[in-house]
Design an enzyme around this catalytic site. Structure first.
Site, mmCIF file in Angstrom:
data_model
loop_
_atom_site.group_PDB
_atom_site.id
_atom_site.type_symbol
_atom_site.label_atom_id
_atom_site.label_comp_id
_atom_site.label_asym_id
_atom_site.label_seq_id
_atom_site.Cartn_x
_atom_site.Cartn_y
_atom_site.Cartn_z
ATOM 1 N N SER A 71 0.838 -1.197 0.000
ATOM 2 C CA SER A 71 0.000 0.000 0.000
ATOM 3 C C SER A 71 0.870 1.243 0.000
ATOM 4 C CB SER A 71 -0.927 0.003 1.228
ATOM 5 O OG SER A 71 -1.857 1.066 1.157
ATOM 6 N N ASP A 72 0.297 2.326 -0.524
ATOM 7 C CA ASP A 72 1.016 3.598 -0.516
ATOM 8 C C ASP A 72 0.000 4.728 -0.526
ATOM 9 O OD1 ASP A 72 3.917 4.663 -0.820
ATOM 10 O OD2 ASP A 72 2.722 5.928 -2.140
ATOM 11 N N GLN A 73 0.409 5.847 0.060
ATOM 12 C CA GLN A 73 -0.468 7.018 0.100
ATOM 13 C C GLN A 73 0.300 8.262 -0.320
ATOM 14 O OE1 GLN A 73 -1.909 9.039 3.878
ATOM 15 N NE2 GLN A 73 -3.807 8.067 3.211
#
Length: 199
Positions: A71-73
């Protein structure tokens, strides 16, 4: 003996670990070795999706028998990707820039299952309306929270919620760092149903 295949969260983020625990699936954690530098001209949404998948694939290469989540934001400020501030000075600059504005946080999640040649990534966009913040409010918040490992310095699960006027999202945990509705859907598609046994 669990019937579940090995599940690995490709992240060292304590926020993502705490969120994934909500699905009550046994999992391990492995740090992905991924360069998070944006490509020239790369849009925030594209960057978040690329990095989420890259993290999952990097861990999957080490643990090919496992199902891996990455995941990445990235915060989207005027089309420019804004990530973790890393220090106080950068955090002040980020919050001053976002004060009084509507900002989109792009949170991507990827799931990889080599046993099924499955590798997909999905994006959850969260629109956040920041209050008009005074310099004193910013300093007070940063002194108490030190959110230097949070994209855009917005640690909304604690005091950072007081920075905001509104949050719009169809996946409520996305702003914290892992969109669980999309994560659960991807896990089902990959062969691991949080509400049942492996398929």
């Amino acid at each position: 003996m669990s019937s579940h295949p090995l599940l690995i969260l490709g992240s060292t983020s304590r926020y993502r670990r705490e969120l994934l625990e909500r699905l009550r699936l046994p999992f391990e954690v492995c740090a992905p070795a991924v360069d998070e530098t944006p490509h020239p001209g790369e849009a925030p949404a594209a960057l978040a999706q690329r990095l989420a998948l890259a993290k999952a694939l990097a861990v999957s290469a080490i643990h090919p028998a496992a199902i891996v989540i990455g995941s990445d934001q990235v915060a989207d400020v005027d089309g420019e990707p804004v990530g973790k501030p890393g220090n106080h000075q950068n955090a002040v600059a980020q919050l001053k820039r976002m004060s009084g504005r509507s900002i989109v946080f792009q949170t991507a999640v990827a799931v990889v299952n080599p046993a099924r040649t499955f590798a997909e990534v999905r994006l959850a966009a969260v629109r956040v309306q920041f209050r008009h913040l005074s310099a004193e409010e910013i300093e007070h918040y940063l002194r108490l929270e030190q959110p230097y490992d949070c994209a855009g310095s917005a640690k909304c699960e604690t005091l950072g919620i007081a920075l905001l006027e509104a949050i719009e999202s169809d996946d409520p945990t996305a702003l914290i760092g892992l969109p669980l509705i999309r994560t659960a859907a991807l896990l089902r598609d990959a062969g691991l149903d949080p509400l049942g046994s492996a398929r």
